[in-house]
Motif scaffolding. Structure first.
Motif, PDB file in Angstrom:
ATOM      1  N   PHE A 181       3.793  -5.398 -16.365  1.00 19.58           N
ATOM      2  CA  PHE A 181       3.148  -4.000 -16.511  1.00 19.58           C
ATOM      3  C   PHE A 181       2.653  -3.664 -15.022  1.00 19.58           C
ATOM      4  O   PHE A 181       2.549  -2.576 -14.765  1.00 19.58           O
ATOM      5  CB  PHE A 181       2.247  -3.686 -17.553  1.00 19.58           C
ATOM      6  N   SER A 182       1.894  -4.832 -14.492  1.00 15.93           N
ATOM      7  CA  SER A 182       1.345  -4.417 -13.115  1.00 15.93           C
ATOM      8  C   SER A 182       2.318  -4.468 -12.241  1.00 15.93           C
ATOM      9  O   SER A 182       2.234  -3.956 -10.985  1.00 15.93           O
ATOM     10  CB  SER A 182       0.290  -5.383 -12.897  1.00 15.93           C
ATOM     11  N   GLN A 183       3.320  -5.180 -12.223  1.00 13.40           N
ATOM     12  CA  GLN A 183       4.840  -5.374 -11.206  1.00 13.40           C
ATOM     13  C   GLN A 183       5.164  -4.005 -11.241  1.00 13.40           C
ATOM     14  O   GLN A 183       5.775  -3.504 -10.003  1.00 13.40           O
ATOM     15  CB  GLN A 183       5.576  -6.489 -11.617  1.00 13.40           C
ATOM     16  N   ARG A 184       5.263  -3.118 -12.084  1.00 17.71           N
ATOM     17  CA  ARG A 184       5.649  -1.884 -11.852  1.00 17.71           C
ATOM     18  C   ARG A 184       4.956  -1.058 -10.724  1.00 17.71           C
ATOM     19  O   ARG A 184       5.743  -0.212 -10.190  1.00 17.71           O
ATOM     20  CB  ARG A 184       5.442  -1.090 -13.294  1.00 17.71           C
ATOM     21  N   ILE A 185       3.724  -1.390 -10.724  1.00 18.65           N
ATOM     22  CA  ILE A 185       2.868  -0.647  -9.801  1.00 18.65           C
ATOM     23  C   ILE A 185       3.161  -1.195  -8.435  1.00 18.65           C
ATOM     24  O   ILE A 185       3.331  -0.480  -7.455  1.00 18.65           O
ATOM     25  CB  ILE A 185       1.270  -0.537 -10.128  1.00 18.65           C
ATOM     26  N   GLU A 186       3.340  -2.613  -8.401  1.00 22.00           N
ATOM     27  CA  GLU A 186       3.638  -3.031  -7.118  1.00 22.00           C
ATOM     28  C   GLU A 186       4.977  -2.578  -6.559  1.00 22.00           C
ATOM     29  O   GLU A 186       5.215  -2.367  -5.455  1.00 22.00           O
ATOM     30  CB  GLU A 186       3.651  -4.737  -7.484  1.00 22.00           C
ATOM     31  N   ILE A 187       5.965  -2.462  -7.297  1.00 21.50           N
ATOM     32  CA  ILE A 187       7.324  -1.983  -7.111  1.00 21.50           C
ATOM     33  C   ILE A 187       6.857  -0.420  -6.477  1.00 21.50           C
ATOM     34  O   ILE A 187       7.483  -0.104  -5.286  1.00 21.50           O
ATOM     35  CB  ILE A 187       8.190  -1.856  -8.212  1.00 21.50           C
ATOM     36  N   LEU A 188       6.106   0.308  -7.034  1.00 20.26           N
ATOM     37  CA  LEU A 188       5.853   1.711  -6.477  1.00 20.26           C
ATOM     38  C   LEU A 188       5.353   1.658  -5.211  1.00 20.26           C
ATOM     39  O   LEU A 188       5.980   2.243  -3.986  1.00 20.26           O
ATOM     40  CB  LEU A 188       5.031   2.568  -7.455  1.00 20.26           C
ATOM     41  N   LEU A 189       4.494   0.877  -5.147  1.00 21.26           N
ATOM     42  CA  LEU A 189       3.815   0.453  -3.791  1.00 21.26           C
ATOM     43  C   LEU A 189       4.788   0.124  -2.653  1.00 21.26           C
ATOM     44  O   LEU A 189       4.697   0.449  -1.426  1.00 21.26           O
ATOM     45  CB  LEU A 189       2.571  -0.313  -3.747  1.00 21.26           C
ATOM     46  N   ALA A 190       5.746  -0.838  -3.236  1.00 18.70           N
ATOM     47  CA  ALA A 190       6.611  -1.516  -2.189  1.00 18.70           C
ATOM     48  C   ALA A 190       7.454  -0.351  -1.517  1.00 18.70           C
ATOM     49  O   ALA A 190       7.971  -0.225  -0.473  1.00 18.70           O
ATOM     50  CB  ALA A 190       7.480  -2.392  -2.684  1.00 18.70           C
ATOM     51  N   LEU A 191       7.959   0.472  -2.603  1.00 15.03           N
ATOM     52  CA  LEU A 191       9.098   1.426  -2.105  1.00 15.03           C
ATOM     53  C   LEU A 191       8.290   2.699  -1.319  1.00 15.03           C
ATOM     54  O   LEU A 191       8.911   3.069  -0.577  1.00 15.03           O
ATOM     55  CB  LEU A 191       9.487   2.325  -3.355  1.00 15.03           C
ATOM     56  N   ARG A 192       6.993   2.789  -1.432  1.00 17.15           N
ATOM     57  CA  ARG A 192       6.350   3.968  -0.716  1.00 17.15           C
ATOM     58  C   ARG A 192       5.698   3.179   0.468  1.00 17.15           C
ATOM     59  O   ARG A 192       5.453   3.952   1.635  1.00 17.15           O
ATOM     60  CB  ARG A 192       5.185   4.436  -1.463  1.00 17.15           C
ATOM     61  N   GLY A 193       5.745   1.901   0.789  1.00 15.41           N
ATOM     62  CA  GLY A 193       5.289   1.237   1.837  1.00 15.41           C
ATOM     63  C   GLY A 193       3.825   1.359   1.951  1.00 15.41           C
ATOM     64  O   GLY A 193       3.234   1.543   3.133  1.00 15.41           O
TER      65      GLY A 193
ATOM     66  N   LEU B 154       1.053   4.219 -13.755  1.00  9.49           N
ATOM     67  CA  LEU B 154       2.340   4.308 -12.970  1.00  9.49           C
ATOM     68  C   LEU B 154       2.603   5.795 -12.640  1.00  9.49           C
ATOM     69  O   LEU B 154       2.896   6.097 -11.638  1.00  9.49           O
ATOM     70  CB  LEU B 154       3.447   3.702 -13.614  1.00  9.49           C
ATOM     71  N   ARG B 155       2.708   6.521 -13.638  1.00  7.97           N
ATOM     72  CA  ARG B 155       2.807   8.105 -13.324  1.00  7.97           C
ATOM     73  C   ARG B 155       1.743   8.756 -12.542  1.00  7.97           C
ATOM     74  O   ARG B 155       1.915   9.718 -11.800  1.00  7.97           O
ATOM     75  CB  ARG B 155       2.964   8.660 -14.763  1.00  7.97           C
ATOM     76  N   TYR B 156       0.371   8.274 -12.811  1.00 12.67           N
ATOM     77  CA  TYR B 156      -0.577   8.981 -12.075  1.00 12.67           C
ATOM     78  C   TYR B 156      -0.551   8.609 -10.728  1.00 12.67           C
ATOM     79  O   TYR B 156      -0.522   9.586  -9.740  1.00 12.67           O
ATOM     80  CB  TYR B 156      -1.980   8.199 -12.578  1.00 12.67           C
ATOM     81  N   LEU B 157      -0.184   7.003 -10.290  1.00 10.22           N
ATOM     82  CA  LEU B 157      -0.229   6.901  -8.846  1.00 10.22           C
ATOM     83  C   LEU B 157       0.915   7.475  -8.244  1.00 10.22           C
ATOM     84  O   LEU B 157       1.083   7.856  -6.963  1.00 10.22           O
ATOM     85  CB  LEU B 157      -0.163   5.204  -8.794  1.00 10.22           C
ATOM     86  N   ASP B 158       2.149   7.506  -9.004  1.00 14.31           N
ATOM     87  CA  ASP B 158       3.384   8.157  -8.453  1.00 14.31           C
ATOM     88  C   ASP B 158       3.080   9.585  -7.896  1.00 14.31           C
ATOM     89  O   ASP B 158       3.722  10.113  -7.195  1.00 14.31           O
ATOM     90  CB  ASP B 158       4.714   8.365  -9.536  1.00 14.31           C
ATOM     91  N   GLU B 159       2.189  10.365  -8.622  1.00 20.86           N
ATOM     92  CA  GLU B 159       1.752  11.710  -8.331  1.00 20.86           C
ATOM     93  C   GLU B 159       0.694  11.773  -7.100  1.00 20.86           C
ATOM     94  O   GLU B 159       0.912  12.710  -6.449  1.00 20.86           O
ATOM     95  CB  GLU B 159       1.091  12.530  -9.422  1.00 20.86           C
ATOM     96  N   VAL B 160      -0.228  10.947  -6.896  1.00 17.80           N
ATOM     97  CA  VAL B 160      -1.474  10.944  -6.306  1.00 17.80           C
ATOM     98  C   VAL B 160      -1.169  10.367  -4.816  1.00 17.80           C
ATOM     99  O   VAL B 160      -1.650  10.879  -3.784  1.00 17.80           O
ATOM    100  CB  VAL B 160      -2.620  10.689  -6.956  1.00 17.80           C
ATOM    101  N   LEU B 161      -0.102   9.198  -4.724  1.00 19.05           N
ATOM    102  CA  LEU B 161      -0.116   8.606  -3.464  1.00 19.05           C
ATOM    103  C   LEU B 161       1.074   9.349  -2.537  1.00 19.05           C
ATOM    104  O   LEU B 161       2.038  10.019  -3.238  1.00 19.05           O
ATOM    105  CB  LEU B 161       0.384   7.235  -3.726  1.00 19.05           C
TER     106      LEU B 161
ATOM    107  N   ARG C 229       9.592   9.813  -9.725  1.00 17.97           N
ATOM    108  CA  ARG C 229      10.097  10.668 -11.057  1.00 17.97           C
ATOM    109  C   ARG C 229      11.146  11.703 -10.616  1.00 17.97           C
ATOM    110  O   ARG C 229      10.697  12.163  -9.598  1.00 17.97           O
ATOM    111  CB  ARG C 229       8.879  11.260 -11.846  1.00 17.97           C
ATOM    112  N   ARG C 230      11.880  12.186 -11.477  1.00 21.23           N
ATOM    113  CA  ARG C 230      12.748  13.484 -11.158  1.00 21.23           C
ATOM    114  C   ARG C 230      12.175  14.440 -11.093  1.00 21.23           C
ATOM    115  O   ARG C 230      11.400  14.864 -11.825  1.00 21.23           O
ATOM    116  CB  ARG C 230      13.780  13.186 -11.970  1.00 21.23           C
ATOM    117  N   SER C 231      12.534  15.283  -9.904  1.00 22.99           N
ATOM    118  CA  SER C 231      11.612  16.718  -9.836  1.00 22.99           C
ATOM    119  C   SER C 231      12.204  17.663 -10.772  1.00 22.99           C
ATOM    120  O   SER C 231      11.645  18.685 -11.113  1.00 22.99           O
ATOM    121  CB  SER C 231      11.779  17.175  -8.488  1.00 22.99           C
TER     122      SER C 231
END
Length: 267
Positions: free
Chosen positions: A15-27, A75-82, A88-90
């Motif tokens: 469940f925390s790897q989901r967040i690590e993946i988001l961060l990796a995708l964003r650099g 995950l959804r929160y960080l996807d919005e604020v970072l 997420r699809r627009s």
């Protein structure tokens, strides 16, 4: 936003790897500080005070001191604020579709974990059938919404970030239960999706060896740092490091290997 986000998490937690993946995708891997919680020990009172007694992890602490719980919410929160392009699809309709797929992950996760933790040989077929049925459901969904593509839509997105860590944790089923998707067209679409998700360069935070070794006690029915009868050290212990330990025995129904045989203590 000044300051850093802090995530309190369990080692190799999907469940925390989901967040690590988001961060990796964003650099943006430095945008979040990950603080590992040793699940073989009682929770730190200071952390319990922050979470108001909640022991479930991960937990996010924002730079202004707010506490946010539940991995999908985080995950959804960080996807919005970072900064950076959102996972997420627009398009509202597309976001609804990915949300429907994400809504299926709870039953999928539960089925896989119950399967690996099962200690009754007579129930193996029932657990297998349940998991395969859920895989077929994922296949049907993907065929309906993108029959010839690789991803749910045109790129690795929010749904992929949610499911990929679970696909990787299910390495423990491959190892301890001999699980494999049948060679059947009913699984072709989900097989291609799973393979692409696991091969994506932003998802390499864990290895099969690490999962198999650390989750050995799960295969014996003891989760989240609980001790197996006859053992003194959890397979989730930080030391000795998992890399220095031998691979555990595949057979899970004949009782546990010893701490020494698992490389958890000196022989």
């Amino acid at each position: 936003m000044s300051g850093k986000f802090i995530i309190y998490h369990i080692p190799v937690c999907p469940f925390s790897q989901r967040i690590e993946i988001l961060l990796a995708l964003r650099g943006l891997t430095d945008a979040v500080e990950f603080r590992v919680v040793d699940i073989t020990r009682p929770r730190d009172p200071e952390l319990l005070a922050k979470t108001r007694g909640t022991t479930a992890l991960p937990v996010l602490e924002t730079p202004d001191g707010r506490i946010i719980k539940e991995s999908l919410v985080i995950l959804r929160y960080l996807d919005e604020v970072l900064p950076g392009g959102a996972l997420r699809r627009s398009d509202p309709a597309e976001h609804a579709i990915e949300s429907m797929l994400i809504a299926k992950e709870g039953a999928f996760v539960t089925a896989g974990y119950l399967y690996v933790m099962n200690q009754d040989r007579s129930q193996r077929a029932a657990h297998l059938d349940r998991l395969l049925g859920l895989y077929r459901g994922l296949d049907d969904f993907l065929v309906e919404h993108n029959p010839t593509g690789t991803w749910l839509f045109d790129a690795f997105g929010l749904a992929e970030a949610v499911y990929t860590p679970i696909f990787k944790r299910f390495w423990f089923l491959d190892y301890y239960e001999g699980f494999a998707l049948p060679d059947d067209p009913a699984y072709d679409r989900v097989r291609a999706w799973r393979t692409a998700c696991m091969a994506h360069p932003a998802t390499g935070q864990v290895s099969e060896e690490e999962i198999v070794k650390l989750y050995y006690d799960y295969a014996l029915g003891a989760g989240n740092g609980a001790l197996v009868d006859g053992r003194m050290v959890s397979s989730f212990a930080f030391e000795p490091n998992w890399r220095s330990r031998p691979w555990p025995p595949r057979e899970k129904y004949d009782g546990t290997a010893s701490d020494a045989a698992l490389g958890l203590v000196s022989a």
